[in-house]
Design a protein around this motif. Structure first.
Motif, mmCIF file in Angstrom:
data_model
loop_
_atom_site.group_PDB
_atom_site.id
_atom_site.type_symbol
_atom_site.label_atom_id
_atom_site.label_comp_id
_atom_site.label_asym_id
_atom_site.label_seq_id
_atom_site.Cartn_x
_atom_site.Cartn_y
_atom_site.Cartn_z
ATOM 1 N N ARG A 174 -8.392 7.512 9.938
ATOM 2 C CA ARG A 174 -7.602 6.920 8.859
ATOM 3 C C ARG A 174 -8.480 6.765 7.626
ATOM 4 N N PRO A 229 0.815 -1.222 0.000
ATOM 5 C CA PRO A 229 0.000 0.000 0.000
ATOM 6 C C PRO A 229 0.843 1.264 0.000
ATOM 7 N N MET A 255 -4.731 1.334 -1.253
ATOM 8 C CA MET A 255 -4.418 -0.091 -1.290
ATOM 9 C C MET A 255 -5.433 -0.838 -2.140
ATOM 10 N N ALA A 263 3.616 2.832 2.279
ATOM 11 C CA ALA A 263 3.210 2.954 3.689
ATOM 12 C C ALA A 263 4.105 2.052 4.532
ATOM 13 N N GLU A 281 -4.491 13.352 3.846
ATOM 14 C CA GLU A 281 -3.660 12.176 4.073
ATOM 15 C C GLU A 281 -4.532 10.934 3.994
ATOM 16 N N ARG A 329 0.052 11.914 0.789
ATOM 17 C CA ARG A 329 -0.045 13.118 1.619
ATOM 18 C C ARG A 329 0.032 14.344 0.711
ATOM 19 N N ILE A 385 -8.995 5.380 4.095
ATOM 20 C CA ILE A 385 -8.476 4.319 3.253
ATOM 21 C C ILE A 385 -9.215 4.338 1.930
ATOM 22 N N ARG A 404 -6.342 -4.413 1.743
ATOM 23 C CA ARG A 404 -7.363 -3.908 2.674
ATOM 24 C C ARG A 404 -7.881 -5.025 3.565
ATOM 25 N N LYS A 406 1.006 5.559 1.040
ATOM 26 C CA LYS A 406 0.506 6.673 1.844
ATOM 27 C C LYS A 406 0.578 7.912 0.960
ATOM 28 N N ASP A 454 -4.554 6.417 2.837
ATOM 29 C CA ASP A 454 -3.864 5.180 2.486
ATOM 30 C C ASP A 454 -4.516 4.612 1.238
ATOM 31 N N CYS A 486 3.794 10.568 -2.279
ATOM 32 C CA CYS A 486 3.102 9.329 -2.646
ATOM 33 C C CYS A 486 4.121 8.211 -2.472
#
Length: 181
Positions: A141, A80, A122, A180, A118, A84, A143, A127, A82, A120, A177
């Motif tokens: 969070r 995955p 995936m 994670a 921000e 931001r 996702i 997931r 992250k 995640d 980018c």
């Protein structure tokens, strides 16, 4: 006469089926689609600014000159990511597309409600492998589940005044980018 109408109607229906099939298959057969054009200027899992449109053309067609744009070509095969993105004073958006240009998620600074967007990114397997944590809520969070392992993250920020263009561009260069951890 009824034979002619039946033949004409069958021809029209067949023509509509062929047309619809061509329109649906074309994005998968196009050689210079958005992903291929962006792959010429960006590597996987890194944010790269897109040059402003000029008389010579633009990396992406119909680019609005009032926006500063950046792109991340993602590849979730290794894990995955992250994503931001710092927001700007006027407007910032992050849009997600599959490898073939189909949009599947978008968020802007107003709906994120933070100074940094921000999230995640995936695929479905990643997931499903996430542990269930009661202390982490959906608000804590964000996702985004991608329908494919490869795709495009398009980041755009509005520049209201020309004098602020360099400031917005510098803020967009802080976007990230990355895998994670």
């Amino acid at each position: 006469m009824s034979r002619f109408i039946l033949t004409a109607l069958a021809g029209i229906v067949l023509g509509l089926i062929v047309h619809l099939a061509a329109v649906l298959v074309l994005p998968y057969l196009a050689e210079q689609d958005a992903y291929a054009r962006l792959a010429a200027v960006a590597g996987p899992n890194e944010v790269v600014p897109i040059d402003d449109p000029s008389d010579a053309g633009a990396v992406l067609p119909a680019t609005d000159p009032a926006f500063i744009s950046a792109v991340c070509l993602y590849d979730l095969a290794a894990g995955p990511l992250k994503v931001r993105v710092p927001t700007t004073e006027d407007y910032t958006s992050v849009s997600f597309y599959t490898r073939h240009g189909l949009p599947f998620y978008a968020i802007n600074d107003r709906s994120a409600g933070r100074s940094i967007i921000e999230l995640d990114l995936m695929n479905a397997k990643q997931r499903a492998a996430l542990p269930e944590d009661d202390e982490v809520t959906a608000a804590d969070r964000l996702i985004v589940e991608s329908p494919s392992d490869e795709g495009i993250v398009l980041i755009r920020a509005l520049v209201r005044e020309r004098s602020a263009r360099d400031e917005v561009r510098a803020r967009m260069q802080l976007a990230n980018c990355a895998p994670a951890i």
